[in-house]
Scaffold this motif. Sequence first.
Motif, short mmCIF file in Angstrom:
data_model
loop_
_atom_site.label_atom_id
_atom_site.label_comp_id
_atom_site.label_asym_id
_atom_site.label_seq_id
_atom_site.Cartn_x
_atom_site.Cartn_y
_atom_site.Cartn_z
N LEU A 1 -0.12 10.53 2.88
CA LEU A 1 0.76 10.78 1.78
C LEU A 1 0.83 12.12 1.31
O LEU A 1 1.99 12.46 1.10
N GLU A 2 -0.20 12.79 1.02
CA GLU A 2 -0.22 14.16 0.79
C GLU A 2 0.36 15.13 1.86
O GLU A 2 1.02 16.24 1.31
N MET A 3 0.34 14.67 2.96
CA MET A 3 1.12 15.47 4.17
C MET A 3 2.45 15.29 4.33
O MET A 3 3.24 15.81 4.82
N GLY A 4 2.64 13.96 3.64
CA GLY A 4 4.25 13.53 3.45
C GLY A 4 4.76 12.80 4.97
O GLY A 4 5.80 12.88 5.21
N ARG A 5 3.70 12.56 5.30
CA ARG A 5 3.97 11.77 6.78
C ARG A 5 3.94 10.16 6.67
O ARG A 5 3.27 9.72 5.79
N THR A 6 4.55 9.60 7.59
CA THR A 6 4.42 8.01 7.77
C THR A 6 3.91 7.45 9.01
O THR A 6 3.41 8.64 9.77
N VAL A 7 3.65 6.46 9.32
CA VAL A 7 3.25 5.94 10.26
C VAL A 7 3.64 4.54 10.99
O VAL A 7 4.35 3.79 10.05
N ASP A 8 3.44 4.12 12.05
CA ASP A 8 4.19 3.00 12.52
C ASP A 8 3.27 1.89 11.91
O ASP A 8 2.12 1.55 12.20
N PRO A 9 3.95 0.80 11.20
CA PRO A 9 3.42 -0.12 10.62
C PRO A 9 2.50 -1.19 11.34
O PRO A 9 1.46 -1.60 11.39
N GLU A 10 3.17 -1.21 12.55
CA GLU A 10 2.34 -2.16 13.72
C GLU A 10 0.97 -1.51 14.00
O GLU A 10 0.17 -2.02 14.26
N ALA A 11 0.98 -0.12 14.17
CA ALA A 11 -0.28 0.74 14.60
C ALA A 11 -1.18 0.24 13.50
O ALA A 11 -2.45 0.25 13.63
N VAL A 12 -0.55 0.22 12.26
CA VAL A 12 -1.60 0.28 11.22
C VAL A 12 -2.27 -1.31 11.04
O VAL A 12 -3.48 -1.48 10.99
N ALA A 13 -1.41 -2.17 11.26
CA ALA A 13 -1.61 -3.84 11.43
C ALA A 13 -2.71 -3.99 12.53
O ALA A 13 -3.54 -4.90 12.21
N ASP A 14 -2.94 -3.13 13.74
CA ASP A 14 -3.56 -3.24 14.86
C ASP A 14 -5.09 -2.85 14.34
O ASP A 14 -5.31 -1.62 14.28
N ALA A 15 -6.05 -3.67 14.36
CA ALA A 15 -7.37 -3.59 13.75
C ALA A 15 -8.12 -2.28 14.91
O ALA A 15 -8.96 -1.90 14.62
N SER A 16 -7.49 -2.31 16.16
CA SER A 16 -8.01 -1.54 17.23
C SER A 16 -7.53 -0.21 17.05
O SER A 16 -8.11 0.73 17.46
N THR A 17 -6.51 0.13 16.15
CA THR A 17 -6.16 1.49 16.17
C THR A 17 -7.26 2.28 15.39
O THR A 17 -7.57 1.99 14.43
N ASN A 18 -7.26 3.54 15.94
CA ASN A 18 -8.04 4.20 15.22
C ASN A 18 -7.49 5.23 14.05
O ASN A 18 -6.51 5.99 14.40
N LEU A 19 -7.59 5.02 12.72
CA LEU A 19 -6.78 5.41 11.71
C LEU A 19 -6.72 6.98 11.61
O LEU A 19 -6.01 7.55 11.46
N LYS A 20 -8.09 7.33 12.13
CA LYS A 20 -7.91 9.12 11.97
C LYS A 20 -7.06 9.56 13.02
O LYS A 20 -6.43 10.71 12.74
N ALA A 21 -7.02 9.07 13.99
CA ALA A 21 -6.06 9.60 15.02
C ALA A 21 -4.49 9.61 14.68
O ALA A 21 -3.67 10.52 15.10
N LEU A 22 -4.08 8.69 13.59
CA LEU A 22 -2.96 8.65 12.85
C LEU A 22 -2.60 10.13 12.33
O LEU A 22 -1.50 10.44 12.05
N LEU A 23 -3.37 10.63 11.74
CA LEU A 23 -3.42 12.07 11.08
C LEU A 23 -3.02 13.11 12.00
O LEU A 23 -2.44 14.24 11.48
N LYS A 24 -3.44 13.17 13.34
CA LYS A 24 -3.07 13.92 14.28
C LYS A 24 -1.51 14.00 14.73
O LYS A 24 -1.16 14.76 15.72
N GLY A 25 -0.83 12.84 14.32
CA GLY A 25 0.65 12.76 14.71
C GLY A 25 0.82 11.72 15.81
O GLY A 25 0.34 11.27 16.10
#
Length: 401
Positions: free
Chosen positions: A377-401
């Motif tokens: 949110l501070e970076m002004g970026r969004t993410v794929d909702p499906e990726a968030v819902a997937d428990a196997s997704t590494n959340l920190k990797a979402l910060l890299k784009g």
Amino acid sequence: MTGILIVGGGQAGSTLAQTLRSEGYEGRVMVLGAEPVLPYERPPLSKAYLMGEVEQERLYLRPAAIYEEWKIEMRLGTPVTGIDTATQTVTAGNETLGYDELALCTGSVPNRLPAAIGGALDGVFTVRSLADIDRMKTRVSPGARVLVVGGGYIGLEAAAVASKLGLSVTVVEMSPRILSRVAAPETSDVIRAEHEAHGVRILEGCGLVRLTGEGHVNGAELTDGSVLEIDFAIVGTGIRPDTALAEAAGIFCDNGIAVDEMGRTSAPHVWAAGDCASFPYKGGRMRLESVQNAIDQAQAVARNMLGANVPYVPHPWFWSDQYDLKLQIAGLGTGYDRIVVREGEGGRSHWYFKDGRLLAVDAIDAARDYMVGKRLLEMGRTVDPEAVADASTNLKALLKG
């Protein structure tokens, strides 16, 4: 006097004074606080302090010696009764004090029940000040019956502490569900279940008709027709900005003391920060009731008073501790059209989206989810909702784009 006057001895007022000094201001700084004690933390009042886990001195933001060292004059127990913006003076007690610049950090005041429905009875408490909790402590004993009016964060936090102290607790919330104005149903469900697991009775879609008693409250009539026998009541129906001084002085108010992006009010040489101030935000106006906003905005205003001219950009975040649950909130979920639930080890998070754009995150015992969501949110970026819902997704990797 000349120099900077700060009206309000809370988090914002204390922070603003200290920031002036840390930024190199050498003129006179005076804080006028209505309460007779040093600036203190409010969040622990209804939790650790009510439970007797911390002493009053541990609530203080800074010891008296620090204010003396920084040459900040603390006028405690000195409510300001008037402001004259034309002569640049304030009235406090029998004194008239002049200022070069004035900062209004008057905070907020709790909503109270009208006297007509029992709000003036003895044993009816609000949860806002040190004095409020000190009065309430005399009523807290195992087995006592307490009614909490309001199912927002204030009321629910008080209910959790009362339950932990062995009281019989009933919460009434007029809206269809608790936290309806500030959280998604998914978050309400988790918090409700936790309270009910601890024996708290929650009545939703049920309001208070009136409190009863001769002098001291002893009962409550509810909109569902039921009557409760109680020993005391806690009113947790929210707070409102303390704008009385500003309004009397002719300063423009709009859901708080209206300031521009720098923190200036409509009156020359008058600024505002904290709970009392509403500021420009995404084409409208917003007021934030949080410790972090009080700190961040006060720091920004102090710097702008000294000529920085840097707009204040908020990054809203909040927290609430209830029983062993830690709820951390980043962003503002207003207007969401989708909630994505992410389950994790020992906790879960609820991600708010609108048109596919991330708005906010509620993290319940999920500190990692909170930190990632807050950063996105501070970076002004969004993410794929499906990726968030997937428990196997590494959340920190979402910060890299």
